[in-house]
Design an enzyme around this catalytic site. Structure first.
Site, PDB file in Angstrom:
ATOM      1  N   SER A   1     -47.795  17.334  -1.083  1.00 39.66           N
ATOM      2  CA  SER A   1     -46.475  17.144  -1.701  1.00 39.66           C
ATOM      3  C   SER A   1     -45.726  18.089  -2.160  1.00 39.66           C
ATOM      4  O   SER A   1     -46.223  19.027  -2.821  1.00 39.66           O
ATOM      5  CB  SER A   1     -46.825  15.925  -2.766  1.00 39.66           C
ATOM      6  OG  SER A   1     -45.759  15.508  -3.465  1.00 39.66           O
TER       7      SER A   1
ATOM      8  N   TYR B   1     -51.354  12.849  -9.803  1.00 42.11           N
ATOM      9  CA  TYR B   1     -51.054  12.847  -8.457  1.00 42.11           C
ATOM     10  C   TYR B   1     -50.839  14.224  -8.105  1.00 42.11           C
ATOM     11  O   TYR B   1     -51.370  14.642  -7.119  1.00 42.11           O
ATOM     12  CB  TYR B   1     -49.645  12.150  -8.114  1.00 42.11           C
ATOM     13  CG  TYR B   1     -49.140  12.005  -6.774  1.00 42.11           C
ATOM     14  CD1 TYR B   1     -49.939  11.189  -6.069  1.00 42.11           C
ATOM     15  CD2 TYR B   1     -48.137  12.728  -6.594  1.00 42.11           C
ATOM     16  CE1 TYR B   1     -49.545  11.000  -4.680  1.00 42.11           C
ATOM     17  CE2 TYR B   1     -47.601  12.621  -5.276  1.00 42.11           C
ATOM     18  CZ  TYR B   1     -48.294  12.030  -4.132  1.00 42.11           C
ATOM     19  OH  TYR B   1     -47.911  11.920  -3.062  1.00 42.11           O
TER      20      TYR B   1
HETATM   21  P1  NDP Z   1     -47.508   4.474   1.784  1.00 44.25           P
HETATM   22  O1  NDP Z   1     -48.029   3.740   0.594  1.00 44.25           O
HETATM   23  O2  NDP Z   1     -46.296   3.975   2.411  1.00 44.25           O
HETATM   24  O3  NDP Z   1     -48.729   4.199   2.946  1.00 44.25           O
HETATM   25  C1  NDP Z   1     -50.092   4.696   2.574  1.00 44.25           C
HETATM   26  C2  NDP Z   1     -50.900   4.332   3.818  1.00 44.25           C
HETATM   27  O4  NDP Z   1     -52.149   5.038   3.356  1.00 44.25           O
HETATM   28  C3  NDP Z   1     -50.968   3.137   4.395  1.00 44.25           C
HETATM   29  O5  NDP Z   1     -51.076   2.953   5.671  1.00 44.25           O
HETATM   30  C4  NDP Z   1     -52.134   2.626   3.695  1.00 44.25           C
HETATM   31  O6  NDP Z   1     -53.002   1.630   4.276  1.00 44.25           O
HETATM   32  C5  NDP Z   1     -53.157   4.062   3.817  1.00 44.25           C
HETATM   33  N1  NDP Z   1     -53.897   3.959   2.582  1.00 44.25           N
HETATM   34  C6  NDP Z   1     -53.596   3.952   1.233  1.00 44.25           C
HETATM   35  N2  NDP Z   1     -54.682   3.884   0.590  1.00 44.25           N
HETATM   36  C7  NDP Z   1     -55.996   4.040   1.538  1.00 44.25           C
HETATM   37  C8  NDP Z   1     -57.161   4.140   1.407  1.00 44.25           C
HETATM   38  N3  NDP Z   1     -58.031   3.746   0.104  1.00 44.25           N
HETATM   39  N4  NDP Z   1     -57.888   4.262   2.506  1.00 44.25           N
HETATM   40  C9  NDP Z   1     -57.263   3.932   3.612  1.00 44.25           C
HETATM   41  N5  NDP Z   1     -55.873   4.116   3.983  1.00 44.25           N
HETATM   42  C10 NDP Z   1     -55.344   4.048   3.038  1.00 44.25           C
HETATM   43  O7  NDP Z   1     -47.543   6.041   1.428  1.00 44.25           O
HETATM   44  P2  NDP Z   1     -46.587   7.194   2.339  1.00 44.25           P
HETATM   45  O8  NDP Z   1     -46.588   7.020   3.786  1.00 44.25           O
HETATM   46  O9  NDP Z   1     -45.631   7.327   1.304  1.00 44.25           O
HETATM   47  O10 NDP Z   1     -47.392   8.462   2.043  1.00 44.25           O
HETATM   48  C11 NDP Z   1     -48.304   8.972   2.917  1.00 44.25           C
HETATM   49  C12 NDP Z   1     -48.734  10.200   2.526  1.00 44.25           C
HETATM   50  O11 NDP Z   1     -47.720  11.106   2.139  1.00 44.25           O
HETATM   51  C13 NDP Z   1     -49.662  10.034   1.075  1.00 44.25           C
HETATM   52  O12 NDP Z   1     -50.890  11.146   1.070  1.00 44.25           O
HETATM   53  C14 NDP Z   1     -48.925  10.465   0.191  1.00 44.25           C
HETATM   54  O13 NDP Z   1     -49.366  10.948  -0.993  1.00 44.25           O
HETATM   55  C15 NDP Z   1     -47.994  11.711   0.788  1.00 44.25           C
HETATM   56  N6  NDP Z   1     -46.664  11.878   0.403  1.00 44.25           N
HETATM   57  C16 NDP Z   1     -45.395  10.858   0.099  1.00 44.25           C
HETATM   58  C17 NDP Z   1     -44.406  11.143  -0.348  1.00 44.25           C
HETATM   59  C18 NDP Z   1     -43.485  10.056  -0.595  1.00 44.25           C
HETATM   60  O14 NDP Z   1     -42.306  10.290  -1.111  1.00 44.25           O
HETATM   61  N7  NDP Z   1     -43.481   8.857   0.079  1.00 44.25           N
HETATM   62  C19 NDP Z   1     -44.060  12.598  -0.727  1.00 44.25           C
HETATM   63  C20 NDP Z   1     -45.230  13.306  -0.745  1.00 44.25           C
HETATM   64  C21 NDP Z   1     -46.094  12.993  -0.094  1.00 44.25           C
HETATM   65  P3  NDP Z   1     -52.663   0.090   3.693  1.00 44.25           P
HETATM   66  O15 NDP Z   1     -51.445  -0.132   4.646  1.00 44.25           O
HETATM   67  O16 NDP Z   1     -54.032  -0.536   4.493  1.00 44.25           O
HETATM   68  O17 NDP Z   1     -52.524   0.002   2.404  1.00 44.25           O
END
Ligand code: NDP
Length: 246
Positions: free
Chosen positions: A141, A155
């Site tokens: 991030s 975070y």
């Molecule tokens: P979302 O919340 O939109 O999507 C998260 C995804 O991860 C979903 O597919 C979810 O599955 C899955 N997930 C969450 N928890 C678990 C778990 N315990 N086990 C398995 N799968 C899990 O997140 P983003 O797309 O925004 O984020 C993706 C990555 O990018 C993360 O690592 C986040 O920290 C990082 N990131 C995001 C930013 C942002 O601004 N969006 C900025 C910087 C980094 P399900 O649908 O089943 O819940």
């Protein structure tokens, strides 16, 4: 197009957001793609349909990244279904934005279990499955480079671990031609961080480009690191943050 033809990919957390966009982008490049998800079975099935509509093979597995044993099993199941593994995208993650005094130790345990321990377990299980010349790409991030304001302790701490994991894996796996890199997205419009959410305006004031990024913009950077033009890039970071760290 088709730069990833025949490649076998696992994207953790591929049912929504950045993971879903990445899974589809890699399939557009020709890869067969497995995803994991936590609870969004319907969304995961839609991503698999999109992958299959591109003529590629798609698989989805319900694997809680907070359960490290299940994560290892999920990696092995995916590799078996795909017939091997060339690329791991370590994407599954959860947010936790609150002042330090409001975060419980249970919050700490859960965020570390998913964002750190789960990512470690996925990488560990992937090492023996990955082909020589394979790729690992971990989601960090932009807040690990510059913290934009209060509320980021847990975070940012969890996401900073991706740098240590990624760089160390680059050293361990280089002799096999496997690269390991971290991508650092800025504010990206997803369910985790919606562009119309309560913290959106404050985030935009920190950016050089005054807008949220899209999942496609992050997926494009991951696809580049997964592709044939990134063979000599390892142990480093690619930041896609609209100039958050400028
Ligand atoms: P979302 O919340 O939109 O999507 C998260 C995804 O991860 C979903 O597919 C979810 O599955 C899955 N997930 C969450 N928890 C678990 C778990 N315990 N086990 C398995 N799968 C899990 O997140 P983003 O797309 O925004 O984020 C993706 C990555 O990018 C993360 O690592 C986040 O920290 C990082 N990131 C995001 C930013 C942002 O601004 N969006 C900025 C910087 C980094 P399900 O649908 O089943 O819940």
């Amino acid at each position: 197009m088709n730069e990833l033809l025949g490649k076998k990919v696992l994207v953790t957390g591929g049912s929504r957001g950045i993971g879903a966009a990445t899974a589809v982008a890699l399939a557009e490049g020709g890869a067969d793609v497995a995803i994991t998800y936590n609870s969004s079975a319907d969304a995961a099935a839609s991503v698999v349909k999109e992958i299959e509509a591109l003529g590629r093979r798609g698989f989805a597995y319900a694997v809680d990244s907070g359960d490290a044993v299940a994560v290892g099993d999920g990696v092995r199941r995916a590799a078996e279904a795909l017939g091997g593994l060339d690329i791991l995208v370590n994407n599954a993650g959860v947010g936790a934005i609150a002042p330090i005094g409001e975060l419980s130790l249970e919050d700490v345990d859960r965020v570390i279990a998913v964002n750190v321990r789960g990512a470690y377990a996925a990488a560990q299980a992937a090492v023996p499955e990955l082909s020589d010349g394979g790729r690992m790409i971990h989601l960090g991030s932009c807040v690990t480079g510059r913290v934009p304001g209060p509320g980021m302790t847990l975070y940012a701490m969890s996401k900073s671990a991706m740098t240590g994991l990624s760089q160390s894996l680059a050293r361990e796996l280089g002799s096999r031609g496997i690269t390991s890199n971290v991508v650092h997205p800025g504010p990206i419009d997803t369910d985790m961080n919606p562009a119309d959410g309560p913290f959106a305006a404050a985030q935009i004031t920190n950016l050089s480009l005054p807008r949220f990024g899209t999942t496609a913009e992050v997926a494009a950077a991951i696809t580049y690191l997964a592709g044939p033009n990134a063979t000599y890039i390892t142990g480093t970071a690619l930041t896609i943050d609209g100039g958050h760290t400028a």
